[in-house]
Design an enzyme around this catalytic site. Structure first.
Site, PDB file in Angstrom:
ATOM      1  N   CYS A   1     -14.377   5.817 -26.955  1.00 53.77           N
ATOM      2  CA  CYS A   1     -13.576   4.682 -26.476  1.00 53.77           C
ATOM      3  C   CYS A   1     -13.573   3.525 -27.462  1.00 53.77           C
ATOM      4  O   CYS A   1     -14.623   2.993 -27.837  1.00 53.77           O
ATOM      5  CB  CYS A   1     -14.108   4.215 -25.122  1.00 53.77           C
ATOM      6  SG  CYS A   1     -13.221   2.783 -24.471  1.00 53.77           S
TER       7      CYS A   1
ATOM      8  N   GLU B   1      -1.602   5.741 -27.141  1.00 52.68           N
ATOM      9  CA  GLU B   1      -1.883   6.850 -26.214  1.00 52.68           C
ATOM     10  C   GLU B   1      -0.576   7.381 -25.627  1.00 52.68           C
ATOM     11  O   GLU B   1      -0.406   8.574 -25.415  1.00 52.68           O
ATOM     12  CB  GLU B   1      -2.799   6.390 -25.076  1.00 52.68           C
ATOM     13  CG  GLU B   1      -4.169   5.938 -25.518  1.00 52.68           C
ATOM     14  CD  GLU B   1      -5.029   5.560 -24.322  1.00 52.68           C
ATOM     15  OE1 GLU B   1      -5.047   4.371 -23.949  1.00 52.68           O
ATOM     16  OE2 GLU B   1      -5.669   6.463 -23.742  1.00 52.68           O
TER      17      GLU B   1
ATOM     18  N   ARG C   1     -14.404  -0.746 -25.894  1.00 52.11           N
ATOM     19  CA  ARG C   1     -15.690  -1.028 -25.269  1.00 52.11           C
ATOM     20  C   ARG C   1     -16.137  -2.483 -25.297  1.00 52.11           C
ATOM     21  O   ARG C   1     -17.164  -2.819 -24.702  1.00 52.11           O
ATOM     22  CB  ARG C   1     -16.779  -0.146 -25.908  1.00 52.11           C
ATOM     23  CG  ARG C   1     -16.688   1.292 -25.481  1.00 52.11           C
ATOM     24  CD  ARG C   1     -17.783   2.118 -26.129  1.00 52.11           C
ATOM     25  NE  ARG C   1     -17.388   2.669 -27.417  1.00 52.11           N
ATOM     26  CZ  ARG C   1     -18.239   3.166 -28.306  1.00 52.11           C
ATOM     27  NH1 ARG C   1     -19.522   3.148 -28.059  1.00 52.11           N
ATOM     28  NH2 ARG C   1     -17.794   3.686 -29.450  1.00 52.11           N
TER      29      ARG C   1
ATOM     30  N   TRP D   1      -7.092  -0.326 -19.416  1.00 51.92           N
ATOM     31  CA  TRP D   1      -5.645  -0.396 -19.615  1.00 51.92           C
ATOM     32  C   TRP D   1      -5.298   0.475 -20.806  1.00 51.92           C
ATOM     33  O   TRP D   1      -6.189   0.915 -21.552  1.00 51.92           O
ATOM     34  CB  TRP D   1      -5.179  -1.833 -19.834  1.00 51.92           C
ATOM     35  CG  TRP D   1      -5.987  -2.571 -20.852  1.00 51.92           C
ATOM     36  CD1 TRP D   1      -5.893  -2.469 -22.212  1.00 51.92           C
ATOM     37  CD2 TRP D   1      -7.044  -3.502 -20.588  1.00 51.92           C
ATOM     38  NE1 TRP D   1      -6.821  -3.272 -22.816  1.00 51.92           N
ATOM     39  CE2 TRP D   1      -7.537  -3.926 -21.851  1.00 51.92           C
ATOM     40  CE3 TRP D   1      -7.610  -4.029 -19.411  1.00 51.92           C
ATOM     41  CZ2 TRP D   1      -8.588  -4.840 -21.963  1.00 51.92           C
ATOM     42  CZ3 TRP D   1      -8.648  -4.948 -19.547  1.00 51.92           C
ATOM     43  CH2 TRP D   1      -9.126  -5.345 -20.801  1.00 51.92           C
TER      44      TRP D   1
HETATM   45  N1  ARG Z   1      -5.248   9.143 -23.206  1.00 51.09           N
HETATM   46  C1  ARG Z   1      -5.120   9.233 -21.786  1.00 51.09           C
HETATM   47  C2  ARG Z   1      -3.648   9.129 -21.392  1.00 51.09           C
HETATM   48  O1  ARG Z   1      -2.831   8.914 -22.233  1.00 51.09           O
HETATM   49  C3  ARG Z   1      -5.895   8.145 -21.070  1.00 51.09           C
HETATM   50  C4  ARG Z   1      -7.350   8.009 -21.458  1.00 51.09           C
HETATM   51  C5  ARG Z   1      -7.995   6.691 -21.052  1.00 51.09           C
HETATM   52  N2  ARG Z   1      -7.338   5.596 -21.711  1.00 51.09           N
HETATM   53  C6  ARG Z   1      -7.624   4.297 -21.538  1.00 51.09           C
HETATM   54  N3  ARG Z   1      -6.930   3.406 -22.180  1.00 51.09           N
HETATM   55  N4  ARG Z   1      -8.602   3.921 -20.730  1.00 51.09           N
HETATM   56  O2  ARG Z   1      -3.285   9.207 -20.254  1.00 51.09           O
END
Ligand code: ARG
Length: 346
Positions: free
Chosen positions: A57, A227, A60, A222
Site C-alpha cells: 500500500c 488503479e 499508508r 480511497w
Molecule cells: N486495486 C483495487 C481496485 O482497483 C483496489 C485496491 C485497494 N485500493 C485502495 N485505494 N485502497 O479496485
C-alpha cells in the site's frame, strides 16, 4: 489464539499506546483465561498497525486515521448485511471518503465478495461483458439465485456466510453505491459510457492480529487514479478501453512506436482524476500519493521504525520513474498485525 503472537501484540500495544507495566501484567494474566478476547481499543490499534504494515500500500501515511467498527457480536446474515451497508455509507460520506474497517466474529463470518462494491462479469459468445475479474464469483451468485441485468456495470450482491449455513445474497441499495461517470475535460468520452464506483472496499483478506484471524474484515481507503485509469479500465484482460480512447483522441494505432498506448493511458488517467474531482469524490493522483509515501517513510523513521514495502506493488504503473520510491530499495519483510490473502470460500 497463539500465545506467542498475543504476547508480542500486547507488548507492542503497551509500548506504542504508552500503557503501564501494571496494565501489561493484568492483560497477560487475563490472556490465560478461556474467555479472553481483545478489547475494541486493542483491535482498533491493531487494525491501524496492520495498515501501517501493508507492504503493497502506497497510501499508508494515513494509517492512524482508520475508523474501526467492532461488529463481532453479529451472527445473523441480515444484521451483517445492515452493518456492511452502514460501512459503505460511512466510508462513502457523499464523496468525502473516510478509511474504515468493520470486524466480524473471527472464524464464524465469511464474506464471499472480493470487494463490497464490484461489477459482475459474464462470458458471452461475443466475449466478456462487464468485469472479467468477476466472472467466477458472478457464476456463484447466479447459482445462489441472483440475476444480473447483463450490462457492463452490474453491481454484484453481497454474499454472506455464517458458520456452515448456506450463504445468503443481498442486493445493495442503489442509493448506497456512489458511482462516477468518466468524462474528459477536453475530448468527448461520453460515447464510451465508462464509469467506476467511488469506494474500493476489500472484503476477501483476513486481518491477522495477536494470533487471531478475522476472516471477515472489509476495509477501505480511497482510490489512486491509476488503479482505475491504468488498470481496471485499461488492462486488455479487464475493460480494455485503450483502443477506443485512442480512436477518440485521434492517435495512430497502426504502429507501436507512435506510443498510442502511452498517450491513450495518459488521457484516460486525466479523465479519471478529472471526473472524480468534478463529482466531489476523493481520489489521489500517483504523484501526490508517491510524495505522501515519502512523508510516511520520514514519519516512521522519526518514530524509529523501519518501513517495509513491496516495490513491485508500490511503484505506480504510470510514469514509474518519476516517483522517488522507484529509485530506492525497500525490504519486503512481513510484520504483524497485517492483512493477508486467504483461501476463497467457494
Ligand atoms: N486495486 C483495487 C481496485 O482497483 C483496489 C485496491 C485497494 N485500493 C485502495 N485505494 N485502497 O479496485
Amino acid at each position: 489464539m497463539h500465545k506467542q503472537e498475543l504476547n508480542e501484540f500486547l507488548h507492542l500495544y503497551k509500548q506504542e499506546m504508552k500503557q503501564s507495566e501494571q496494565w501489561l501484567e493484568n492483560r497477560l494474566h487475563e490472556a490465560a483465561e478461556p474467555s479472553f478476547s481483545l478489547t475494541t481499543e486493542e483491535l482498533t490499534y491493531g487494525a491501524r498497525v496492520a495498515w501501517r504494515n501493508s507492504n503493497k500500500c502506497i497510501g499508508r501515511l494515513f494509517w492512524n486515521s482508520l475508523t474501526v467498527f467492532d461488529q463481532r457480536h453479529l451472527l445473523n446474515e441480515h444484521e451483517i448485511f445492515e452493518a456492511l451497508v452502514k460501512h459503505i455509507d460511512y466510508a462513502t460520506n457523499n464523496g468525502k471518503i473516510r478509511p474504515a474497517i468493520t470486524l466480524f466474529d473471527p472464524g464464524r463470518v465469511r464474506i464471499w465478495n472480493h470487494q463490497l462494491i464490484r461489477y459482475a462479469g459474464y462470458e458471452t459468445a461475443k466475449g466478456i461483458v462487464g468485469d472479467s475479474d468477476s466472472v467466477g464469483f458472478t457464476k456463484v451468485c447466479e447459482t445462489l439465485g441472483w440475476q444480473g441485468a447483463h450490462t457492463n456495470y452490474d453491481v454484484l450482491p453481497l454474499v454472506i456466510q455464517v458458520d456452515d449455513r448456506e450463504p445468503l445474497y443481498f442486493d445493495l441499495p442503489k442509493e448506497s453505491v456512489l458511482e462516477v461517470p468518466i468524462i474528459h475535460p477536453v475530448y468527448d468520452f461520453s460515447g464510451l459510457n465508462m464509469k467506476w464506483y467511488a469506494v474500493p472496499i476489500i472484503s476477501s483478506m483476513r486481518f491477522n492480529v495477536a494470533g487471531v484471524d478475522f476472516q471477515a474484515a472489509p476495509f477501505n481507503g480511497w482510490y489512486m487514479g491509476t488503479e482505475i485509469g491504468a488498470r481496471n479500465l485499461a488492462d486488455t484482460y479487464r475493460y480494455n478501453f485503450l483502443p477506443k480512447v485512442a480512436e477518440i483522441v485521434g492517435l495512430n494505432t497502426t504502429f507501436n512506436a507512435s506510443l498510442w498506448k502511452d498517450r491513450a493511458l495518459v488521457e484516460l488517467n486525466i479523465a479519471v482524476l478529472h471526473s472524480y474531482k468534478n463529482a466531489g469524490v476523493s481520489i489521489v493522483d500517483h504523484h501526490t500519493a508517491a510524495q505522501q509515501f515519502q512523508l510516511f517513510q520520514q514519519q516512521e523513521r522519526a518514530n524509529s521504525r523501519d518501513v517495509t514495502g513491496n516495490w513491485v506493488w508500490l511503484v505506480p504503473p504510470l510514469s514509474p520513474a518519476t516517483a522517488e520510491l522507484y529509485h530506492e530499495p525497500i525490504a519486503n519483510t512481513i510484520k504483524k498485525p497485517n492483512y493477508f490473502y486467504q483461501n476463497g470460500p467457494y
